[in-house]
Every structure is written in C-alpha cells, then in structure tokens.
Motif scaffolding. Structure first.
Motif, PDB file in Angstrom:
ATOM      1  N   LEU A 252      52.828  41.563  74.509  1.00 14.17           N
ATOM      2  CA  LEU A 252      53.967  42.503  74.492  1.00 14.17           C
ATOM      3  C   LEU A 252      53.482  44.030  74.233  1.00 14.17           C
ATOM      4  O   LEU A 252      54.416  45.083  74.650  1.00 14.17           O
ATOM      5  N   ASP A 253      52.614  44.172  73.494  1.00 16.25           N
ATOM      6  CA  ASP A 253      52.302  45.628  72.974  1.00 16.25           C
ATOM      7  C   ASP A 253      51.096  46.176  73.733  1.00 16.25           C
ATOM      8  O   ASP A 253      50.666  47.218  73.437  1.00 16.25           O
ATOM      9  N   VAL A 254      50.551  45.307  74.796  1.00 21.27           N
ATOM     10  CA  VAL A 254      49.460  45.933  75.646  1.00 21.27           C
ATOM     11  C   VAL A 254      49.729  47.449  76.098  1.00 21.27           C
ATOM     12  O   VAL A 254      49.025  48.009  76.108  1.00 21.27           O
ATOM     13  N   ALA A 255      50.893  47.397  76.775  1.00 17.30           N
ATOM     14  CA  ALA A 255      51.208  48.849  77.495  1.00 17.30           C
ATOM     15  C   ALA A 255      51.308  49.823  76.552  1.00 17.30           C
ATOM     16  O   ALA A 255      50.765  51.060  76.758  1.00 17.30           O
TER      17      ALA A 255
ATOM     18  N   VAL B 134      45.608  49.672  86.701  1.00 16.64           N
ATOM     19  CA  VAL B 134      45.429  48.507  87.496  1.00 16.64           C
ATOM     20  C   VAL B 134      44.986  47.234  86.493  1.00 16.64           C
ATOM     21  O   VAL B 134      44.038  47.181  86.029  1.00 16.64           O
ATOM     22  N   PRO B 135      45.742  46.128  86.537  1.00 17.85           N
ATOM     23  CA  PRO B 135      45.317  45.075  85.755  1.00 17.85           C
ATOM     24  C   PRO B 135      44.357  44.272  86.377  1.00 17.85           C
ATOM     25  O   PRO B 135      44.453  44.166  87.404  1.00 17.85           O
ATOM     26  N   VAL B 136      43.376  43.818  85.844  1.00 25.46           N
ATOM     27  CA  VAL B 136      42.470  42.994  86.148  1.00 25.46           C
ATOM     28  C   VAL B 136      42.457  41.744  85.509  1.00 25.46           C
ATOM     29  O   VAL B 136      42.143  41.584  84.120  1.00 25.46           O
ATOM     30  N   ILE B 137      43.007  40.540  86.044  1.00 23.06           N
ATOM     31  CA  ILE B 137      43.004  39.293  85.383  1.00 23.06           C
ATOM     32  C   ILE B 137      41.696  38.683  85.236  1.00 23.06           C
ATOM     33  O   ILE B 137      41.008  38.276  86.105  1.00 23.06           O
ATOM     34  N   ALA B 138      41.280  38.310  83.878  1.00 22.29           N
ATOM     35  CA  ALA B 138      39.864  37.684  83.501  1.00 22.29           C
ATOM     36  C   ALA B 138      40.068  36.185  83.750  1.00 22.29           C
ATOM     37  O   ALA B 138      40.982  35.618  83.713  1.00 22.29           O
ATOM     38  N   HIS B 139      38.870  35.562  84.437  1.00 20.40           N
ATOM     39  CA  HIS B 139      38.765  34.349  84.703  1.00 20.40           C
ATOM     40  C   HIS B 139      40.289  33.615  85.081  1.00 20.40           C
ATOM     41  O   HIS B 139      40.696  32.715  84.329  1.00 20.40           O
ATOM     42  N   PRO B 140      40.854  34.050  86.166  1.00 17.73           N
ATOM     43  CA  PRO B 140      42.243  33.313  86.695  1.00 17.73           C
ATOM     44  C   PRO B 140      41.943  31.925  86.768  1.00 17.73           C
ATOM     45  O   PRO B 140      43.019  31.155  86.775  1.00 17.73           O
ATOM     46  N   GLU B 141      40.731  31.433  87.251  1.00 16.20           N
ATOM     47  CA  GLU B 141      40.633  30.100  87.708  1.00 16.20           C
ATOM     48  C   GLU B 141      41.022  29.222  86.347  1.00 16.20           C
ATOM     49  O   GLU B 141      41.159  27.968  86.340  1.00 16.20           O
ATOM     50  N   ARG B 142      40.911  29.638  85.206  1.00 13.27           N
ATOM     51  CA  ARG B 142      41.344  28.984  84.053  1.00 13.27           C
ATOM     52  C   ARG B 142      42.737  28.545  83.757  1.00 13.27           C
ATOM     53  O   ARG B 142      43.253  27.779  82.953  1.00 13.27           O
ATOM     54  N   ILE B 143      43.552  29.340  84.532  1.00 12.87           N
ATOM     55  CA  ILE B 143      45.118  28.984  84.617  1.00 12.87           C
ATOM     56  C   ILE B 143      45.580  28.404  85.573  1.00 12.87           C
ATOM     57  O   ILE B 143      46.875  27.967  85.483  1.00 12.87           O
ATOM     58  N   VAL B 144      44.782  28.093  86.615  1.00 12.01           N
ATOM     59  CA  VAL B 144      45.294  27.414  87.671  1.00 12.01           C
ATOM     60  C   VAL B 144      45.120  25.873  87.470  1.00 12.01           C
ATOM     61  O   VAL B 144      44.178  25.237  87.188  1.00 12.01           O
TER      62      VAL B 144
ATOM     63  N   PRO C 102      55.466  33.368  79.551  1.00 15.70           N
ATOM     64  CA  PRO C 102      56.779  33.799  80.168  1.00 15.70           C
ATOM     65  C   PRO C 102      56.812  35.341  80.118  1.00 15.70           C
ATOM     66  O   PRO C 102      57.409  35.987  81.198  1.00 15.70           O
ATOM     67  N   TYR C 103      56.362  35.998  79.578  1.00 11.94           N
ATOM     68  CA  TYR C 103      56.265  37.346  79.488  1.00 11.94           C
ATOM     69  C   TYR C 103      55.228  38.101  80.225  1.00 11.94           C
ATOM     70  O   TYR C 103      55.031  39.382  80.225  1.00 11.94           O
ATOM     71  N   THR C 104      54.224  37.581  80.768  1.00 10.30           N
ATOM     72  CA  THR C 104      53.174  38.069  81.503  1.00 10.30           C
ATOM     73  C   THR C 104      53.634  38.881  82.637  1.00 10.30           C
ATOM     74  O   THR C 104      52.935  39.886  82.774  1.00 10.30           O
ATOM     75  N   GLU C 105      54.412  38.669  83.407  1.00  6.44           N
ATOM     76  CA  GLU C 105      55.053  39.532  84.550  1.00  6.44           C
ATOM     77  C   GLU C 105      55.478  40.730  83.985  1.00  6.44           C
ATOM     78  O   GLU C 105      55.207  41.882  84.497  1.00  6.44           O
ATOM     79  N   GLN C 106      55.939  40.663  82.984  1.00  2.58           N
ATOM     80  CA  GLN C 106      56.519  42.141  82.173  1.00  2.58           C
ATOM     81  C   GLN C 106      55.446  42.869  81.866  1.00  2.58           C
ATOM     82  O   GLN C 106      55.554  44.130  81.962  1.00  2.58           O
ATOM     83  N   VAL C 107      54.389  42.279  81.284  1.00  4.08           N
ATOM     84  CA  VAL C 107      53.181  43.157  80.603  1.00  4.08           C
ATOM     85  C   VAL C 107      52.478  43.646  81.806  1.00  4.08           C
ATOM     86  O   VAL C 107      52.085  44.840  81.904  1.00  4.08           O
ATOM     87  N   LEU C 108      52.322  42.738  82.974  1.00  6.62           N
ATOM     88  CA  LEU C 108      51.514  43.614  84.311  1.00  6.62           C
ATOM     89  C   LEU C 108      52.396  44.501  84.655  1.00  6.62           C
ATOM     90  O   LEU C 108      51.888  45.595  85.015  1.00  6.62           O
ATOM     91  N   PHE C 109      53.697  44.518  84.920  1.00  4.62           N
ATOM     92  CA  PHE C 109      54.430  45.446  85.344  1.00  4.62           C
ATOM     93  C   PHE C 109      54.505  46.785  84.669  1.00  4.62           C
ATOM     94  O   PHE C 109      54.179  47.999  84.877  1.00  4.62           O
ATOM     95  N   GLU C 110      54.558  46.672  83.067  1.00  4.21           N
ATOM     96  CA  GLU C 110      54.339  47.764  82.252  1.00  4.21           C
ATOM     97  C   GLU C 110      52.780  48.601  82.404  1.00  4.21           C
ATOM     98  O   GLU C 110      53.052  49.612  82.120  1.00  4.21           O
ATOM     99  N   VAL C 111      52.054  47.742  82.391  1.00  2.00           N
ATOM    100  CA  VAL C 111      50.572  48.172  82.762  1.00  2.00           C
ATOM    101  C   VAL C 111      50.659  49.199  83.934  1.00  2.00           C
ATOM    102  O   VAL C 111      49.771  50.185  83.961  1.00  2.00           O
ATOM    103  N   ARG C 112      51.158  48.530  84.823  1.00  6.66           N
ATOM    104  CA  ARG C 112      51.152  49.257  86.322  1.00  6.66           C
ATOM    105  C   ARG C 112      51.900  50.581  86.270  1.00  6.66           C
ATOM    106  O   ARG C 112      51.649  51.516  87.069  1.00  6.66           O
ATOM    107  N   LEU C 113      52.924  50.540  85.404  1.00 11.32           N
ATOM    108  CA  LEU C 113      53.960  51.577  85.091  1.00 11.32           C
ATOM    109  C   LEU C 113      53.148  52.633  84.721  1.00 11.32           C
ATOM    110  O   LEU C 113      53.398  53.951  84.939  1.00 11.32           O
TER     111      LEU C 113
END
Length: 261
Positions: free
Chosen positions: A86-89, A133-143, A118-129
């Motif tokens: 939650l501190d990324v932005a 642009v967020p770039v998700i590293a190795h998303p295949e690991r979360i699928v 659960p807070y991922t969407e919020q973090v991505l939104f705050e970064v885009r604000l």
C-alpha cells in the motif's frame, strides 16, 4: 534484444554476490544477443532486500564503470522490482522507488507467487493516478485457474502491462507457470519477455531461447514485439501500444499442458 528485468547488480539481493559475477552475466547476455538490460533489484517493503534509490544507483555506477573498463558492450539502466504494498504509490512520488530506466513512465511490480493480494487493484489504480504504468513481473506465477487469467486480461484492458519470464516459457519454472505463460502469450496479453536473470548458473541471462519459443507458438512478429520493439519503447520512455486480449479458447490450458510433455 532488450531485457527489462534482471538482477545483475552485485550484493543487493539474491542476484550476483560480487562484481566479477555481474560482469560474467553481462558477457553472457551480450553473447546471447542482448544489447541493453534494466537492472531491477528487489525493492521490498522491509527486510534485507528493501533496496532504495541510493544503494541501487551506487552499485549501478560501479557496474557501468567496470563494463567500460572491460569493454563489455552492454547498456545497463536503473530500475527496481517493486513488491506490491500500500506504500508503493507514495514512495514512487517521493522518488525512493525506481521506475524502469528511471524515466518515471513504467514501474515493475512483483506480486507474491500464487496469490493476488486483496489490495492489488488499489495499488495499481494509485500508481496509474501518478501517470506511471504498472508492469506486472512474471504474472504466470500468480495464475492458478482460468479465472486468474481473466483477472489479468481485465488489468490489461485498464492499461496494466505484463512481463513474462523467458524461463517460464521454456518450462524451467515448472509446468504450471509454463502453461500460464504460454496462455498469456497466445492470448496476446504479454507486452514483454524478459530473463529475470539472477546469476551465471541457475538463472542465467539470455533471451534467444525464449524468443524462439514465442516464435513457435505465436510467430516471429510477436517475438520481435516482446523482446525488441516494446522493450525499446520502454527504455525510451514511450507509450506501449494497447491491444485487446484475445478471447479464451475452450480447453486452452489442457492443450498447452499436453504440449509440455
């Protein structure tokens, strides 16, 4: 080729332990056809890998000096692999966390393996604000299911970019990440393929084998886009062209799984 995710800086995280190993990683990357690499040491919220701008830029300067001295023709750029919190932005705004190539345009974000907090969407939104642009590293690991793939597809529609690891495509991270990586590629959801290199033996640098795999499953134009064109745009601070993810095809996971055998 341009590698946007690597742990090539010495002594900062679980990458190379010393400068000599960093230099050998650079030589191997060049021999494999890589001309530029973004150094992305872990930037965790706390603990031994809580790297921030000052330490990263200091080690980067040491490596660049050594590369010039040893005549290794690899351009190494600053960056970081920022762990989602939650501190990324806020920290991006303060400048303590590094964006890719330090251009303020894109940031590499890591999620814990096997889950989407659960807070991922919020973090991505705050970064885009912050117009980063967020770039998700190795998303295949979360699928872990087709539903997780749809979550990634929805993020892509909102402007998030995805970076697949080459070793995942090659089956070196297990069958689950392999079939997920292939599904992301086939559905045109990937924007980059990178090495996530950590050393000279277990997780070495290089993109040519992964490029050939992308060519096999998605064609040479897609491979060029993921290892040359889009990475080139990124290190120039340019926007990555948007595209709609391809729809899911029935049994895609099963077919990709069978092709791994």
């Amino acid at each position: 080729m341009i590698d946007i995710h690597s742990h090539i800086l010495p002594g900062l995280d679980d990458g190379p332990k010393d400068l000599s190993e960093s230099l050998e990683m650079a030589r191997r990357a060049v021999a494999d056809g890589v001309s530029a690499m973004v150094a992305t040491p872990h930037m965790m919220p706390d603990g031994p890998y809580a790297n921030r701008r000052g330490a990263v830029m200091e080690r980067l300067a040491e490596l660049k000096e050594a590369l010039a001295r040893e005549n290794v023709p690899l351009e190494v750029l600053p960056g970081g692999e920022v762990y989602v919190s939650l501190d990324v932005a806020r920290e991006l705004g303060e400048g303590s966390l590094l964006t890719l190539a330090d251009l303020g345009a894109h940031v590499l974000i890591e999620l814990p393996a096997g889950e989407i907090p659960p807070y991922t969407e919020q973090v991505l939104f705050e970064v885009r604000l912050r117009r980063i642009v967020p770039v998700i590293a190795h998303p295949e690991r979360i699928v872990r299911s087709p539903e997780d793939l749809e979550t990634l597809a929805e993020w892509v529609r909102k402007g998030v970019l995805l970076q697949v690891n080459g070793r995942s495509l090659l089956g070196e991270s297990g069958t689950g990440p392999a079939k997920a990586a292939r599904a992301i590629i086939v559905r045109r959801m990937a924007h980059f393929v990178a090495s996530d290199a950590h050393g000279t033996t277990k997780r070495p640098p290089g993109l040519s084998a992964a490029r050939r795999e992308v060519e096999r499953i998605a064609g040479p134009e897609e491979a060029r886009l993921l290892v040359e064109e889009n990475p080139g745009r990124l290190i120039a601070g340019e926007a990555i062209p948007a595209r709609e993810p391809a729809p899911a095809r029935r049994g895609l996971f099963d077919r990709l799984f069978k092709r791994l055998g």
